[in-house]
Design a protein around this motif. Structure first.
Motif, PDB file in Angstrom:
ATOM      1  N   ASN A   1       0.830  -1.211   0.000  1.00 59.25           N
ATOM      2  CA  ASN A   1       0.000   0.000   0.000  1.00 59.25           C
ATOM      3  C   ASN A   1       0.863   1.260   0.000  1.00 59.25           C
ATOM      4  OD1 ASN A   1      -2.335  -1.485  -0.030  1.00 59.25           O
ATOM      5  ND2 ASN A   1      -2.631  -1.408   2.177  1.00 59.25           N
ATOM      6  N   LEU A   2       1.956   1.228   0.740  1.00 62.93           N
ATOM      7  CA  LEU A   2       2.843   2.386   0.781  1.00 62.93           C
ATOM      8  C   LEU A   2       3.472   2.643  -0.588  1.00 62.93           C
ATOM      9  CD1 LEU A   2       4.146   4.640   2.407  1.00 62.93           C
ATOM     10  CD2 LEU A   2       5.889   3.016   3.163  1.00 62.93           C
ATOM     11  N   ILE A   3       3.878   1.608  -1.253  1.00 63.37           N
ATOM     12  CA  ILE A   3       4.467   1.754  -2.593  1.00 63.37           C
ATOM     13  C   ILE A   3       3.442   2.320  -3.571  1.00 63.37           C
ATOM     14  CG2 ILE A   3       5.394   0.456  -4.557  1.00 63.37           C
ATOM     15  CD1 ILE A   3       6.613  -1.454  -2.369  1.00 63.37           C
TER      16      ILE A   3
ATOM     17  N   GLU B   1      14.950  10.408  -2.337  1.00 57.96           N
ATOM     18  CA  GLU B   1      15.524   9.330  -3.145  1.00 57.96           C
ATOM     19  C   GLU B   1      14.590   8.118  -3.188  1.00 57.96           C
ATOM     20  OE1 GLU B   1      17.957   9.423  -5.178  1.00 57.96           O
ATOM     21  OE2 GLU B   1      18.823  11.329  -4.535  1.00 57.96           O
ATOM     22  N   LEU B   2      13.915   7.838  -2.085  1.00 58.33           N
ATOM     23  CA  LEU B   2      12.933   6.752  -2.075  1.00 58.33           C
ATOM     24  C   LEU B   2      11.851   7.024  -3.112  1.00 58.33           C
ATOM     25  CD1 LEU B   2      11.571   4.204  -0.893  1.00 58.33           C
ATOM     26  CD2 LEU B   2      10.468   5.716   0.772  1.00 58.33           C
ATOM     27  N   TRP B   3      11.324   8.232  -3.105  1.00 64.88           N
ATOM     28  CA  TRP B   3      10.276   8.596  -4.064  1.00 64.88           C
ATOM     29  C   TRP B   3      10.795   8.483  -5.499  1.00 64.88           C
ATOM     30  CZ3 TRP B   3      10.271  13.429  -6.856  1.00 64.88           C
ATOM     31  CH2 TRP B   3       9.154  13.572  -7.680  1.00 64.88           C
TER      32      TRP B   3
ATOM     33  N   CYS C   1       3.439   9.289   4.784  1.00 63.46           N
ATOM     34  CA  CYS C   1       3.269   7.980   5.426  1.00 63.46           C
ATOM     35  C   CYS C   1       4.620   7.277   5.598  1.00 63.46           C
ATOM     36  CB  CYS C   1       2.329   7.103   4.605  1.00 63.46           C
ATOM     37  SG  CYS C   1       0.615   7.667   4.645  1.00 63.46           S
ATOM     38  N   ALA C   2       5.474   7.362   4.589  1.00 64.64           N
ATOM     39  CA  ALA C   2       6.798   6.734   4.677  1.00 64.64           C
ATOM     40  C   ALA C   2       7.622   7.358   5.790  1.00 64.64           C
ATOM     41  CB  ALA C   2       7.530   6.851   3.337  1.00 64.64           C
ATOM     42  N   ILE C   3       7.563   8.680   5.903  1.00 62.02           N
ATOM     43  CA  ILE C   3       8.297   9.374   6.957  1.00 62.02           C
ATOM     44  C   ILE C   3       7.755   8.982   8.323  1.00 62.02           C
ATOM     45  CG2 ILE C   3       8.750  11.650   7.970  1.00 62.02           C
ATOM     46  CD1 ILE C   3       8.882  12.691   5.016  1.00 62.02           C
TER      47      ILE C   3
END
Length: 183
Positions: A5-7, A55-57, A20-22
């Motif tokens: 879901n996060l991806i 960088e994740l994004w 949400c990732a943070i």
């Protein structure tokens, strides 16, 4: 929120996905940044944390869940970003852009900066072990004493020494994983 879901959220609604990732991984990333960069410069730490999530994004399409969980992917990015920041602080000029790395991010242990950081984490973990576990671990893996000699010196039986060594190795492995060292 689970990884899938996060991806999806990062791809569909980047600002909400990043929030949400943070929320989910910010503490972990900050811990890695502090361990690599040091406690002294909070501004560098905050920059690194922000850079990691950017960088994740940017690289979320490169994530392959068959190679590992999202948490480990984020840890790899965090180590990469923070080590580059650390190198810049030490006036190293060669910085490898994340895109050119192919995001395999399996750091070479011969790399000088990684080796320094890894040694620091290992040392902190060993010294955090309770007594006599710490002495047993140091005697076995740094002084190369036999299990039998350690048991005799400390007045323990050999099986107890072996069990303490096993638990110490498990603690060390867990600490390394938590700090971004992929075993």
């Amino acid at each position: 929120m689970n990884d899938d879901n996060l991806i999806k959220l990062l791809k569909k609604n980047p600002s909400r996905g990043l929030s949400c990732a943070i929320e989910q991984y910010g503490g972990l990333v900050k811990t890695i940044a502090v361990r690599i960069i040091g406690y002294e410069n909070q501004q560098d730490i905050e920059e690194c944390v922000s850079d990691v999530f950017v960088e994740l994004w940017k690289s979320i399409d490169n994530y392959n869940k068959d190679k590992g969980i999202l948490k480990n992917y984020i840890i790899s990015i965090a180590r990469f970003v923070c080590i580059n920041k650390f190198k810049r602080k030490m006036n190293h000029t060669e910085i490898i852009p994340l895109e050119e790395s192919g995001l395999e991010l399996d750091f070479d242990m011969d790399d000088e900066v990684s080796a320094i950081i890894n040694k620091k984490i290992i040392k902190e973990t060993i010294y955090s072990l309770p007594q006599p576990d710490k002495d047993i671990f140091i005697r076995r893996y740094y002084l190369y004493e036999t299990v039998k000699d350690i048991a005799e010196t400390l007045g323990l039986n050999a099986k107890m020494v072996e069990n303490k060594l096993y638990r110490g190795k498990e603690n060390l492995k867990l600490a390394l994983l938590e700090n971004g060292i992929i075993i």
